[in-house]
Design an enzyme around this catalytic site. Sequence first.
Site, mmCIF file in Angstrom:
data_model
loop_
_atom_site.group_PDB
_atom_site.id
_atom_site.type_symbol
_atom_site.label_atom_id
_atom_site.label_comp_id
_atom_site.label_asym_id
_atom_site.label_seq_id
_atom_site.Cartn_x
_atom_site.Cartn_y
_atom_site.Cartn_z
ATOM 1 N N ILE A 279 0.872 -1.168 0.000
ATOM 2 C CA ILE A 279 0.000 0.000 0.000
ATOM 3 C C ILE A 279 0.909 1.218 0.000
ATOM 4 C CG2 ILE A 279 -0.209 -0.092 2.527
ATOM 5 C CD1 ILE A 279 -2.949 1.205 2.290
ATOM 6 N N SER A 280 0.603 2.196 -0.846
ATOM 7 C CA SER A 280 1.502 3.335 -1.032
ATOM 8 C C SER A 280 1.611 4.193 0.221
ATOM 9 C CB SER A 280 1.020 4.214 -2.190
ATOM 10 O OG SER A 280 1.132 3.543 -3.413
ATOM 11 N N GLN A 281 2.728 4.869 0.338
ATOM 12 C CA GLN A 281 2.957 5.871 1.376
ATOM 13 C C GLN A 281 1.847 6.932 1.301
ATOM 14 O OE1 GLN A 281 6.372 8.175 0.414
ATOM 15 N NE2 GLN A 281 6.612 9.077 2.434
#
Length: 209
Positions: free
Chosen positions: A57-59
Amino acid sequence: MSTKKRMIEDQLKGRDITDEDVLDAMQQVDRELFVPEDKKDRAYDDSPLPIGKSQTISQPYIVAYMAQELNLEESDTVLEIGTGCGYNAAVLSRLVKKVYSIEIIEWLSKMAKENIEKTDYDNIEMKHDDGYEGWSENGPFDAIQLTAAPAEIPETLKKQLKIGGKILAPVGTTSQKLVRIERVSEDEYKEETLLMVRFVPMTGQAENK
C-alpha cells in the site's frame, strides 16, 4: 505509531500538500481498513506497507501528492490502473464523481473489493483485468492515474483522455520518474516530469512492449 492526525499535520501539511480537498479526502479515508490485521498499528506510518505477496500500500504522502497534482474537480470521472488494496481509489472517490479501477492480480482485486465494502463509498467501480487497454466504454476520462510503472505510457490510455485531461504515471524500469501528461488537442500532448519515484512494474501487456 503514527495517528491519522499526525499523518495529516506532519506528513502532508508539513511537506507540500496544501490542497484542502485532498487533505479532507485523506482525513475521511481510514487507511487501517486497507492494511492487513498485523499492520493496523502502522496504518498511518510515513511509508509504504506490505500487504502480501510482494505487494504494498503506497505511502500516504505519495497518495496525497498524486491526487493534488491531478487537480481534480468534483464532476470528474477518473480511471485508475492498479487498484492494489483499494486505498488510492477510496481517496480519489472522495474528490470526484466516479472512479473506475482495474487490477490485473486476481487476489488483489478481490481484496480491494472487500476493503471498499467496509466503507460506504458507492462511486467506485472495479474489475479484474489488464489495465493496458484501459476501460474505453466508460471513457473518455478527465484523469487517468497509474499506480504501477510501464516502460512508457500506453497510447491506448492517452487516447481515452478528454481534451484537457491528464494522466499521472510512474514511468521507467530501473529508474522511474513520475510523469504528468495533459492532452491539449486530438493529437497533441504536453508532458512534464514531477519527481523520481519507485513503484512496482506494470505487468501484463506492458511487459511485452
